[in-house]
Write a protein that holds these residues in place. Structure first.
Motif, PDB file in Angstrom:
ATOM      1  N   PHE A 102       0.809  -1.232   0.000  1.00  0.00           N
ATOM      2  CA  PHE A 102       0.000   0.000   0.000  1.00  0.00           C
ATOM      3  C   PHE A 102       0.836   1.273   0.000  1.00  0.00           C
ATOM      4  N   PHE A 103       2.021   1.217  -0.611  1.00  0.00           N
ATOM      5  CA  PHE A 103       2.875   2.406  -0.646  1.00  0.00           C
ATOM      6  C   PHE A 103       2.202   3.552  -1.397  1.00  0.00           C
ATOM      7  N   ASP A 104       1.437   3.203  -2.437  1.00  0.00           N
ATOM      8  CA  ASP A 104       0.735   4.237  -3.199  1.00  0.00           C
ATOM      9  C   ASP A 104      -0.288   4.959  -2.329  1.00  0.00           C
ATOM     10  N   VAL A 105      -0.991   4.227  -1.498  1.00  0.00           N
ATOM     11  CA  VAL A 105      -1.989   4.828  -0.609  1.00  0.00           C
ATOM     12  C   VAL A 105      -1.292   5.654   0.472  1.00  0.00           C
ATOM     13  N   VAL A 107       1.542   7.295   0.138  1.00  0.00           N
ATOM     14  CA  VAL A 107       1.942   8.567  -0.491  1.00  0.00           C
ATOM     15  C   VAL A 107       0.723   9.482  -0.626  1.00  0.00           C
ATOM     16  N   ARG A 108      -0.391   8.931  -1.050  1.00  0.00           N
ATOM     17  CA  ARG A 108      -1.619   9.729  -1.153  1.00  0.00           C
ATOM     18  C   ARG A 108      -1.990  10.322   0.192  1.00  0.00           C
ATOM     19  N   GLU A 111       0.108  13.250   1.078  1.00  0.00           N
ATOM     20  CA  GLU A 111      -0.327  14.442   0.334  1.00  0.00           C
ATOM     21  C   GLU A 111      -1.579  15.052   0.965  1.00  0.00           C
TER      22      GLU A 111
END
Length: 130
Positions: A102-105, A107-108, A111
């Protein structure tokens, strides 16, 4: 010129306030229904080991906190709610990274944490200007 700048900043403040208020409230509410996702799957194995209760129970507690933060942002406690949301999202990102997925989540969420911090600071500036 000054009025146009104030109007644009006010529009940005309202957009952040509504988005960062409604989003956490709805995500918190969904912790009880799991319509958007199966929320307990986002808990790190380490968290599951140290919790004195199930992942689902933890997510219900998280849901209540998120709904409270969302309502705070939408009401007269915008500044406080935004600071809490910023720290909360940072903690969520740390949890997500600790899952090894869940690295993408994550980063989100970092942000969004930054956006919540900006809302808190804009609320302070707006209060001082008024």
């Amino acid at each position: 010129m000054r009025n146009r700048l104030h109007s644009r900043l006010d529009q940005a403040w309202w957009a952040l306030r509504i988005g960062l208020g409604v989003g956490p409230f709805l995500a918190g509410l969904d912790k009880f229904f799991n319509l958007l996702t199966n929320w307990p799957t986002y808990l790190s194995p380490l968290a599951l080991k140290i919790l004195p209760f199930s992942g689902s129970t933890f997510m219900h507690i998280v849901g209540v906190i998120e709904m409270t933060v969302g309502l705070a942002i939408l009401t007269k406690w915008t500044r406080l709610g935004a600071y809490v949301a910023s720290v909360w999202l940072l903690a969520i990102a740390i949890n997500l990274v600790s899952t090894g997925m869940f690295f993408d989540v994550a980063v989100r969420d970092l942000e969004i944490a930054l956006a919540a911090f900006v809302l808190a600071r804009m609320t302070e500036a707006r209060r001082d200007a008024l």
